[in-house]
Structures are given as C-alpha cells and as structure tokens.
Design a protein around this motif. Structure first.
Motif, short mmCIF file in Angstrom:
data_model
loop_
_atom_site.label_atom_id
_atom_site.label_comp_id
_atom_site.label_asym_id
_atom_site.label_seq_id
_atom_site.Cartn_x
_atom_site.Cartn_y
_atom_site.Cartn_z
N GLU A 175 0.83 -1.21 0.00
CA GLU A 175 0.00 0.00 0.00
C GLU A 175 0.86 1.26 0.00
OE1 GLU A 175 -3.48 2.25 2.55
OE2 GLU A 175 -3.35 0.06 2.67
N GLU A 176 1.94 1.25 0.78
CA GLU A 176 2.85 2.40 0.80
C GLU A 176 3.54 2.58 -0.55
OE1 GLU A 176 4.17 2.34 5.51
OE2 GLU A 176 5.14 0.96 4.12
N ILE A 177 3.89 1.48 -1.20
CA ILE A 177 4.52 1.55 -2.52
C ILE A 177 3.55 2.17 -3.53
CG2 ILE A 177 5.36 0.17 -4.48
CD1 ILE A 177 6.53 -1.79 -2.36
N LEU A 178 2.32 1.68 -3.54
CA LEU A 178 1.32 2.22 -4.46
C LEU A 178 1.08 3.70 -4.19
CD1 LEU A 178 -1.16 -0.79 -4.52
CD2 LEU A 178 0.21 0.03 -6.45
N THR A 179 0.99 4.05 -2.91
CA THR A 179 0.77 5.46 -2.56
C THR A 179 1.93 6.31 -3.05
OG1 THR A 179 -0.56 4.86 -0.63
CG2 THR A 179 0.42 7.06 -0.63
N TRP A 180 3.16 5.87 -2.83
CA TRP A 180 4.33 6.64 -3.26
C TRP A 180 4.36 6.78 -4.78
CZ3 TRP A 180 8.78 5.85 -6.19
CH2 TRP A 180 9.75 6.85 -6.08
N LEU A 181 4.08 5.70 -5.50
CA LEU A 181 4.14 5.74 -6.96
C LEU A 181 3.09 6.66 -7.58
CD1 LEU A 181 4.80 1.99 -7.74
CD2 LEU A 181 6.32 3.91 -8.27
N PHE A 182 1.97 6.88 -6.87
CA PHE A 182 0.88 7.67 -7.44
C PHE A 182 0.67 9.02 -6.75
CE2 PHE A 182 0.05 3.53 -9.21
CZ PHE A 182 -0.37 3.84 -10.49
N THR A 183 1.60 9.40 -5.87
CA THR A 183 1.50 10.72 -5.23
C THR A 183 2.24 11.74 -6.07
OG1 THR A 183 1.32 9.74 -3.03
CG2 THR A 183 2.07 12.03 -3.15
N PRO A 184 1.57 12.82 -6.47
CA PRO A 184 2.23 13.85 -7.27
C PRO A 184 3.48 14.41 -6.57
CG PRO A 184 -0.13 14.21 -7.25
CD PRO A 184 0.16 13.13 -6.23
N ASP A 185 4.52 14.65 -7.36
CA ASP A 185 5.78 15.18 -6.85
C ASP A 185 6.28 16.21 -7.87
OD1 ASP A 185 8.40 15.74 -6.11
OD2 ASP A 185 8.88 13.65 -5.64
N GLU A 186 6.21 17.46 -7.51
CA GLU A 186 6.58 18.55 -8.42
C GLU A 186 8.08 18.60 -8.70
OE1 GLU A 186 5.03 22.15 -6.76
OE2 GLU A 186 2.99 21.35 -6.71
N THR A 187 8.88 17.89 -7.92
CA THR A 187 10.33 17.95 -8.11
C THR A 187 10.85 16.94 -9.13
OG1 THR A 187 10.85 16.41 -6.32
CG2 THR A 187 10.61 18.74 -5.72
N LEU A 188 9.99 16.08 -9.63
CA LEU A 188 10.41 15.10 -10.63
C LEU A 188 10.57 15.77 -11.99
CD1 LEU A 188 8.08 12.18 -9.54
CD2 LEU A 188 10.57 12.16 -9.46
N ARG A 189 11.25 15.10 -12.90
CA ARG A 189 11.51 15.67 -14.23
C ARG A 189 10.25 15.97 -15.01
NH1 ARG A 189 16.85 13.43 -17.04
NH2 ARG A 189 18.12 13.15 -15.18
N VAL A 190 9.29 15.05 -14.94
CA VAL A 190 8.02 15.24 -15.64
C VAL A 190 6.97 15.57 -14.58
CG1 VAL A 190 6.23 14.04 -16.98
CG2 VAL A 190 8.64 13.60 -17.45
N PRO A 191 6.20 16.62 -14.78
CA PRO A 191 5.16 16.94 -13.79
C PRO A 191 4.24 15.74 -13.60
CG PRO A 191 5.35 18.70 -15.41
CD PRO A 191 6.20 17.55 -15.90
#
Length: 127
Positions: free
Chosen positions: A87-103
């Motif tokens: 569940e934590e993995i899925l949450t991390w993978l699908f949580t928006p992160d503005e610092t990544l290369r692609v919005p």
C-alpha cells in the motif's frame, strides 16, 4: 489562541490511482488466463489492492502501459527493500511530486522513461 486551519484529508489510495482494472480485466487486456494475472501479482510483477465496497482485487491501469510495465518489478524491489509495504509503494508511486523531471507522479516519470531517476528517488525515500 492558535490558528488551526483544517487540513484536507489525505486522498485514499483508490482516489490517488484513479483508474483500476480487476483481475479479469487485466487478463483480458493482456490476453492471459486469470491464473496468469494472479501469478504476476504473486511474483510481484504487478501490485494490487482491494478497492471499492466489495473490496475486489484490482491493479492500477497505468501499470499495464508498455512504457511502465518493464520498470515495475525493479522499482517495487527497491521500495520493498527500503521497508515499504504494498500500500505504501502504491501510494508513493501515485503521489504527485513537483520535483520530478516530468510533472506528475513517479509512475508518470516511469512512463516518460526516467526509470533511473525514479529508482534513485525510491532509494532516497526508502532509506
């Protein structure tokens, strides 16, 4: 007196992911039997969660994109080794992160071909 501004509740995993496919839907999409989908989940090629009122097993639809699927297992391994549960993995993978290369989310970045960047972030997150 302190100013206590109410914070918005965290979105549920179901809402974060948005589009899910049940095991029969995944089987149809991939052209494999139900047992094959269950095996992919068991062998951690795909992650699933129980969603909806009936708590059906479902897989994020975005995992089946040709640009995402090949990078999932290694990314899951990095995050699991860092102590995260499914569940934590899925949450991390699908949580928006503005610092990544692609919005967008880490999964959006996997789809854009930034596997190394996502796994580097996963290692930092996990350890």
């Amino acid at each position: 007196m302190t100013d206590q501004t109410p914070t918005a509740p965290e979105p549920s995993l179901e809402d974060l992911v948005g589009s899910w496919l049940t095991v029969p839907d995944v089987a149809e999409r991939l052209g494999i039997p139900l047992s094959g989908v269950r095996r992919l989940i068991e062998e951690r090629e795909l992650l699933s969660a129980r969603i909806g009122e009936r708590r059906v097993v479902a897989v994020p639809e975005q995992f089946l994109l040709e640009t995402v699927y090949p990078y999932l297992r290694g990314t899951f391994t990095v995050l699991t080794d860092g102590g995260m549960n499914d569940e934590e993995i899925l949450t991390w993978l699908f949580t928006p992160d503005e610092t990544l290369r692609v919005p967008g989310t880490p999964v959006d970045n996997l789809a854009a071909g930034f596997k190394t960047e996502v796994r580097r972030r996963a290692m930092e997150q996990a350890f």
